[in-house]
Design an enzyme around this catalytic site. Structure first.
Site, PDB file in Angstrom:
ATOM      1  N   GLU A 199      32.073  12.741 -11.149  1.00  0.00           N
ATOM      2  CA  GLU A 199      32.081  11.542 -11.980  1.00  0.00           C
ATOM      3  C   GLU A 199      31.804  11.851 -13.445  1.00  0.00           C
ATOM      4  OE1 GLU A 199      33.279   8.923 -10.802  1.00  0.00           O
ATOM      5  OE2 GLU A 199      33.243   9.548  -8.706  1.00  0.00           O
TER       6      GLU A 199
ATOM      7  N   ASP B  54      41.875  12.095 -10.609  1.00  0.00           N
ATOM      8  CA  ASP B  54      41.872  11.974  -9.160  1.00  0.00           C
ATOM      9  C   ASP B  54      43.254  12.246  -8.574  1.00  0.00           C
ATOM     10  OD1 ASP B  54      39.282  11.185  -9.527  1.00  0.00           O
ATOM     11  OD2 ASP B  54      39.667   9.049  -9.211  1.00  0.00           O
TER      12      ASP B  54
END
Length: 733
Positions: free
Chosen positions: A125, A216
């Site tokens: 993250e 991602d």
């Protein structure tokens, strides 16, 4: 013309610990496998690949052919394998020893699996604090990548981000690449030609640049609507074709090749930050709305674009302030980690080393980041992810207890600051259960771990305001007026999709924590619906401070909590005693004594229990009465009269929880359901089942009243299932 720009493609694939098997498989079929299928047709286009350990372990078991393909691509030099902490924890959310331990453990695993060196890593993250530099270097890492917004916050201009920087902590040096936000929003959502034009402009103005796209892998097929765009409509092939066609000035490469062939731009120290949206999600709901309003208000003002790099949201660690349940999970993880470190420091017998290693692995799994925050993705709001964290914490804790306790049955009680609020909580534990009680917070039982079911049945979640609730209300109003909210593929953070109808009508907030042993004094004659709405409270005991006293013998432990408070105009005394005996190590007894009650005054007293982790909406999860008769599924609203027993069963978990009452009571039950957002849209999620036995009475001549409630937890079915599965797999039970 020669190479004027190096483009690094970094793909990050991740599925959290505890996610549904079907989600793993669907993501594999829609994203991970077809992505490799296409890239394998372009062997001259290399990329850097990061796969989280939780996903990698699943791939090894479920799709070993995928592992073989990646190994072949790594051997050919087309794929660079990136490492990171094994189970994708937020680095700021775990102790330093576990940061280093997880990174080293995953590096060793990847080297054995693929036979290639691991020099760089993905930061989960992109939550960053400058002290991580020395942690990463001590764990053997040479480089990583972070969002370009991190560099903007350090005062570095966009035209100074076409390369990588050296960063230092305690004399260690780490190379850090800026991850380009423009590319993250373009790929794969705009025409590939637009991306090539953007890169060409950088190459023309900043020769010998390195530009990094890192994002991602799930956006290449697994995100809603992207499979058709990326594969069936041919976006990915068009993009790769264009990269090849522009090979006279553009070279696609890896992070390792860039480090080996290009010098650093310079040095920098980066502030504590994450990606832009995460920083904003860490703010309170009120501040998020205020920031969004200000950005919209000033977006058209001249010079706002120059000001934007200096705008920052919150600080990631404040998620633990924003959500008390998240802090409980974090504190529990720290307790297990500290206990493990203590055992390592003092040393264990050689025969216990396998147990210690297994406990460490379970701890690492329990540090997976996804339930430790909430934003556009479900995270904390998803019960199956929270339950997975507690499952692995309970497994780790139980393994540590096996090392400490040699006898089969044991009990203990201790007081310490277990939830980091500078006040002492009480831990009651046995070989079958672990309970945590907060005398300073209403005397609540706020965690109850059932070892046999590997379940914290108090992994609850309060209903609280979230910024996106305004979007839900607005959409409900639009529907009422005859229009439908729209959605845009790729705008995952702002998409409007509803998984159930009329969610705007189901928004409700809790004013008190949804825990157990929550003491209510209600208005006499209060009805179920008013109780559900949070009304009718007459006492100040719900969150009041209790004095606590511990007592222990070899066979018995208890905590007695006393509080004098008010019920309307009357001051009364409430004493509740929580006890655990060695002869019934899976049963908790709660004894209530009310004293100094007013004479001839009708009173209405209730004790709230919450049961989490026992799912709703299924026929094998239900309430039952003293006769064993099923009363309805666990989302039922019940108003039972004069009964002395109610039970909850989750046949899938193999867990039976029953409350027995020494004095017959009326019993209310109702569900706690949150409305949250995830990548799939806005959804209603069952969080816990509320059970409130309540009594209406007048005190005796001495101004007293008492009741005993016994909570029995039967996990025999779960344990039999575990033994059967262990026997079938050949693993030790």
């Amino acid at each position: 013309m020669g190479c004027r720009l190096r483009l690094v493609l970094v793909i990050h694939n991740h599925q959290p610990v505890g996610n549904f098997e079907g989600v793993f498989e669907e993501s594999y079929q829609n994203s991970y496998q077809p992505f490799l299928d296409v890239l394998s047709e372009y062997p001259e286009i290399p990329f850097s690949l990061h796969t989280s350990g939780s996903l990698m372990e699943w791939l090894v078991d479920a799709h070993p052919e995928y592992i073989d393909r990646v190994r072949g691509l790594a051997d050919s030099g087309q794929v660079e394998i990136l490492g990171g902490p094994f189970y994708e924890p937020i680095l700021a959310g775990i102790p330093r020893c576990d940061r280093i331990g997880q990174i080293v453990a995953y590096t060793d695993y990847l080297k054995k699996l693929f036979g290639t060196p691991v020099r760089g890593m993905w930061v989960p993250e992109r939550v960053w604090e400058q002290s991580f530099v020395s942690d990463l270097v001590d764990a053997g890492m040479e480089y990583t990548l972070l969002d370009d917004s991190h560099f903007s916050a350090a005062g570095i201009r966009a035209d100074q981000m076409h390369g990588y920087y050296l960063s230092e902590d305690e004399g260690r040096l780490l190379k850090i690449f800026p991850d380009n936000e423009t590319l993250r929003y373009q790929i794969p959502f705009t025409d590939p030609v637009e991306t090539i034009h953007y890169l060409k402009e950088i190459a023309d103005h900043h020769p010998n640049s390195v530009v990094v796209f890192g994002d991602d892998g799930e956006k290449f097929g697994a995100w809603p609507g992207t499979y058709d765009q990326v594969y069936r409509d041919g976006w990915l092939k068009r993009f790769l074709d264009l990269l090849q066609q522009n090979g006279d000035w553009l070279k696609v490469t890896t992070l390792s090749e860039a480090v080996d062939t290009v010098s650093p731009i310079g040095s920098c120290y980066l502030p504590d930050a994450s990606y832009r949206e995460m920083n904003e999600w860490a703010l309170s709901s009120e501040r998020q709305l205020e920031l969004a309003e200000l950005k919209e208000q000033f977006s058209e003002v001249e010079g706002f674009d120059r000001l934007k790099p200096y705008l920052r949201g919150g600080f990631w660690r404040n998620f633990r302030v924003k959500y008390s349940e998240l802090n409980e999970m974090y504190s529990r993880m720290l307790l297990v980690s500290n206990r493990l470190q203590s055992l390592e420091a003092t040393g264990v017998d050689p025969e216990d080393l396998p147990l210690l290693h297994e406990a460490r692995t379970e701890l690492y799994r329990a540090q997976c980041n996804c339930p430790y925050w909430h934003g556009a993705f479900g995270g904390l709001y998803l019960p199956h992810l929270r339950n997975a964290i507690y499952k692995h914490l309970i497994l780790a804790d139980t393994l540590l207890e096996k090392i400490r306790h040699r006898d089969a049955t044991w009990i203990e009680v201790e007081a310490a600051d277990f939830n980091l609020d500078a006040r002492k909580e009480v831990r009651l534990a046995s070989n079958r259960i672990v309970g945590f009680i907060a005398p300073a917070q209403g005397g609540h039982l706020y965690e109850l771990d059932v070892r046999g079911a590997k379940q914290n049945i108090l992994a609850t979640l309060d209903r609280r305001p979230e910024p996106y609730h305004d979007i839900i209300r607005k959409a409900g109003l639009e529907k009422k007026n005859g229009s439908q909210p729209g959605e845009d593929i790729g705008k995952i953070h702002n998409a409007v999709r509803f998984k159930q109808p009329d969610l705007d009508k189901k928004l409700q907030y809790d004013h008190t924590p949804r825990k157990s042993l929550v003491d209510h004094f209600y208005q006499p004659g209060l009805d179920l619906q008013t109780a559900i709405n949070g009304g009718g409270e007459m006492g100040d005991f719900v969150q009041g401070v209790y004095q606590s006293f511990l007592r222990r013998t070899d066979d018995y432990c208890e905590v007695r909590m006393v509080r004098k408070g008010y019920v309307g105009p009357y001051q009364v005394e409430l004493t509740k005693t929580v006890s655990l005996s060695k002869s019934a190590a899976g049963t908790l007894e709660f004894h209530y004594e009310l004293a100094e009650l007013p004479a001839d005054v009708p009173l209405h007293f209730g004790v709230e229990f919450n049961f989490a982790g026992m799912a709703a909406g299924a026929s094998d999860r239900y309430y039952y009465n003293h006769l064993g008769k099923q009363l309805g599924p666990l989302e039922s609203r019940l108003d039972l009269h004069k009964t002395d027993r109610i039970g909850l069963v989750d046949e899938w978990l193999g867990l039976d929880a029953a409350l027995d009452l020494s004095a017959p009571a009326n019993i209310w039950t109702f569900p706690i359901e949150t409305i949250s957002q995830s990548e799939g849209g806005y959804e209603l999620v069952h969080q816990s089942s509320v059970v409130i036995p309540h009594w209406e009475f007048v005190a005796d001549d001495q101004g007293r009243w008492s009741v005993t409630i016994t909570l029995s937890l039967d996990t025999s079915v779960a344990q039999a299932k575990a033994l059967s599965e262990a026997a079938a797999s050949g693993a030790p039970s």
